[in-house]
Every structure is written in structure tokens, then in C-alpha cells.
Design an enzyme around this catalytic site. Sequence first.
Site, PDB file in Angstrom:
ATOM      1  N   TYR A   1      -3.415  11.169   1.685  1.00 17.61           N
ATOM      2  CA  TYR A   1      -3.920  11.050   0.317  1.00 17.61           C
ATOM      3  C   TYR A   1      -3.914  12.402  -0.382  1.00 17.61           C
ATOM      4  O   TYR A   1      -3.485  12.515  -1.533  1.00 17.61           O
ATOM      5  CB  TYR A   1      -5.338  10.471   0.328  1.00 17.61           C
ATOM      6  CG  TYR A   1      -5.372   8.985   0.550  1.00 17.61           C
ATOM      7  CD1 TYR A   1      -5.522   8.096  -0.510  1.00 17.61           C
ATOM      8  CD2 TYR A   1      -5.234   8.453   1.834  1.00 17.61           C
ATOM      9  CE1 TYR A   1      -5.546   6.726  -0.310  1.00 17.61           C
ATOM     10  CE2 TYR A   1      -5.249   7.087   2.048  1.00 17.61           C
ATOM     11  CZ  TYR A   1      -5.399   6.225   0.966  1.00 17.61           C
ATOM     12  OH  TYR A   1      -5.396   4.864   1.167  1.00 17.61           O
TER      13      TYR A   1
ATOM     14  N   HIS B   1      -4.873  -7.613  -0.283  1.00 21.25           N
ATOM     15  CA  HIS B   1      -4.175  -6.352  -0.089  1.00 21.25           C
ATOM     16  C   HIS B   1      -3.386  -6.304   1.217  1.00 21.25           C
ATOM     17  O   HIS B   1      -2.291  -5.760   1.256  1.00 21.25           O
ATOM     18  CB  HIS B   1      -5.199  -5.214  -0.127  1.00 21.25           C
ATOM     19  CG  HIS B   1      -4.587  -3.852  -0.118  1.00 21.25           C
ATOM     20  ND1 HIS B   1      -3.839  -3.361  -1.169  1.00 21.25           N
ATOM     21  CD2 HIS B   1      -4.591  -2.873   0.826  1.00 21.25           C
ATOM     22  CE1 HIS B   1      -3.417  -2.134  -0.887  1.00 21.25           C
ATOM     23  NE2 HIS B   1      -3.858  -1.820   0.311  1.00 21.25           N
TER      24      HIS B   1
ATOM     25  N   ASP C   1       0.846  -1.187   0.000  1.00 20.99           N
ATOM     26  CA  ASP C   1       0.000   0.000   0.000  1.00 20.99           C
ATOM     27  C   ASP C   1       0.889   1.247   0.000  1.00 20.99           C
ATOM     28  O   ASP C   1       1.843   1.317  -0.771  1.00 20.99           O
ATOM     29  CB  ASP C   1      -0.957  -0.039   1.201  1.00 20.99           C
ATOM     30  CG  ASP C   1      -2.090   0.969   1.107  1.00 20.99           C
ATOM     31  OD1 ASP C   1      -3.102   0.675   0.462  1.00 20.99           O
ATOM     32  OD2 ASP C   1      -1.954   2.076   1.678  1.00 20.99           O
TER      33      ASP C   1
END
Length: 456
Positions: free
Chosen positions: A376, A431, A226
Amino acid sequence: MWSEVLVTVVMGTLVYWVLRRARRKVLKTEDGWWGAGAPPVGGDDDSIRPFAISYSQEEMEDLYCRLDATRPVSSLEDSQFHYGMNSQCLAKVVSYWRRDYDWRRQVDKINQYPHYKTTIEGIDVHYVHVKPQSLPVGARTVPIVLVHGWPGSFYEFYGLIPLLTAAVAPGNTDGLHLEVICPSLPGYGFSGAPHKKGFNSVCAARVFNKLMSRLGFQRYYAHGGDWGGLVTTNMAQLEPEAVKGLHINFAPSTSPSVAMVTSLMLGRRFPSLFGFTPFDLQRVFPLTETLLLEPLRESGYMHIQGTKPDTVGRGLNDSPVGLAAYILEKFSTWTDKSFKNLEDGGLTRKFSLDDLLTNVMIYWTSGCIVSSMRFYKENFSELGAPHTKVPVYVPTAVACFPNELMHSPRLWVKQKYHNLRSYSPMARGGHFAAMEEPGLMAEDLLAFISTTEKKK
């Protein structure tokens, strides 16, 4: 005559190799200050301070009051996880959290390893530091830094750490002695949050390179998934002489190449031309589903966090139930997209509820959800940033798990990672691979390090 030709060829090859290395791009960056206000005159306090996770009765009572005061919302009939976290499943999670989950016991589990903090660029960086078990006298250790992503935490690696630090483990055929450093990303868990705008993955990479240097490591390995995959990639771009090898399990393309575009156009018809395997074909095609529809279904959170993270984050910071719903939904569909068809989201098929709630509690007790989501915005504010155009030259390995959010065939990976030593299609996993399949991850990671150490 032949000896002269041989010398000429050798010298020409050597010159070419030297010039080629000289042309290698190295990512450039400048030191920052992310603490509140102006930096102190004397600079950072570079001391290493022991740290332990703690809790108070008042903190627990506040949590219980908020759990008791939650306002349930009914899910639509036959909706499973297609609309997000299923309310019936969430009610069971909250009931377990309130009545059976033992945070005190989990704190003891977290504190089984030594924790520390040190200040770098104005941020108190938290990390776990675990040395190898039963280290023989005079044995050399191999340091490795493990970096997590969102909505995970350093706790994701708690199943992996003992496998890496044990001299006898699957993949560790040479008795490697790994020393693990597992930091919390700034703004995540128990690392301090930046007080100023602009703290992106390159800044985090610079901070972690400084952390490894402060701990006395001149050369080390790095692993991440990630955001951790991007941060460790940036670490290798910034300090290619320090990062001995890079191991990642998430390698999406940040700068599509001609080869990648061509493979998308022709790869399904001529797979061998692009080195596509059945594993690749199943995960890349049909393009409409894999590159358009599925990303649209799963990336709503990304648009929110990449634009206005503070708005939704403020609500999550007040509501433990809202926070759990937001995080646990990702541990369902990002582990296996077919889990959205299940009433319970398949949450406990791969993880224990204790471990899932412990990850949520790290976010809740540290109050870090807003600062974690800001990461982000800081990264998406710089599309086409310099690091997207700089190749990675250090030895690299990619563990390719079948249920990962985005699949990257070997051809695509090599456009960025020019020294790809290992590309491993894994048998299972999604993930959160280090947490879901620590055994598979450890075996691949140790095999890569063992091979790289032999070559060096």
C-alpha cells in the site's frame, strides 16, 4: 467513379486506423533488483523449482501457545461488527482454530496442485500451475494468470481453478482448455518479499509478465481483483501484444475524467444520458453516502498501511489472534456491508471457517503480513503515477459484483479500458468474488475468453 471513391474511403480508413494505433500509449518501465544487496554478476537463477507447502510440529506448538496465551477483550454491548471484529465471534473462531481446525489436512488440500518457485529480479516468485483436465491429444491450451489482492492469497482461487481447467463447465461452451498460473504477489504468501523500497503494482506486473514468458507463453489472458485487478491492468499496459484479454472484477477510477464528474453531477436526474442503469443508480447514489461516508468507514486500514505499515504489522506478526481479527473483519464487511449488523459478522454465510483460517494461516506461517501491507505504501507514494494516465487497449471484461467496495458504471470503466468487450452486472457477490462465487466468476470469465478467441 464509385470504385475510386470506395478505394479512397478504404485507404483513408486504413491510414486512420494505423495512425491511431501508432498513437497508443504503452506503459514504460525498467528492470529492477529487489533482492538483498547488489545483484549477482550472472543475473537471476532462471530455473523452475518444484515447491510444496510444509509444516513442523514446532511451528504448530508455537501457534497453539500463542492462541492459548491470548488476552480477551470484551466488545461493547450491541456493537456487532460496527467497531471491527466482534470479540465474542473472535473467541469462537479461536476456539475452533485451536481445537478443531486441521492445518495438516489443509496443507494436503493446498498441495493437491503443483507448486513452483522461480527467481525474477531477485525475488523468489511462488506460483501454482494447473494444466487442463483430460486434455485431448494435439489440443491447444489457453493460458491464464490469476492474481489475488489483500488480504487474500493464491488460495482464493482454489474453488475457481477446477472450473477453469475442466473442459465442461458453465460458460465453457466451446470446450476451451485453460492452463492456469496462479502466483503469489511478491511479499505475499510464499513469494519472497522485496528488500528495497519502491516495489509497486507496475513492478509486480513486470515480474508476472516475465514469469509468463519464462513459462513459454507468448500470449495469455489475465484476471484479477483488488490489487490483482491493478496488477493485471498494468500487465496489459506494459505488454499489450502479450496479454490477449483482461478480465477484472475491481475497476475503480484512478484518474477521474470530465465525463465521470459530469455523470456524478447530473446522472441521478438524467441517468439515460450517461447509460446509468437501476443497478448503477442504486450503487452510486446518494453521493454523500457512497463516495464520502462509506469510504471513510471502511478505509482506516488503508491510511495505516499506506503510511506506517511496519508499526501495526509488527504486532500482527507476533499475534495470530490479532492477525485473524485484522483479516477476517475484512471478509465480513467486504463481502456484504450489512454483515456488520450481525454478531458473527456473517463470516460463515459465504465461506467455510476452514477456508477463512487457511487464508490466515498462509499469512501466519509465511510471516508475510508486514511485507503485504507495505504494498500500500509503495503504491500510494506515487499518486498520479504514469500508469494512471495510460489507457488499456486490450480486450477487457469487467464482472461487476453488487456488494463490491466501490461501484464503477460502464461509462467510468470505458474511460480507462478503451476496448471494453463485456460489462456484466452479477447476480450476487462481494469483494472476494472468486472465493465467494467461483461458479459465477468462471462462467463470466470463460464466456469472455470464448468470445475473444472466436474474434481472433
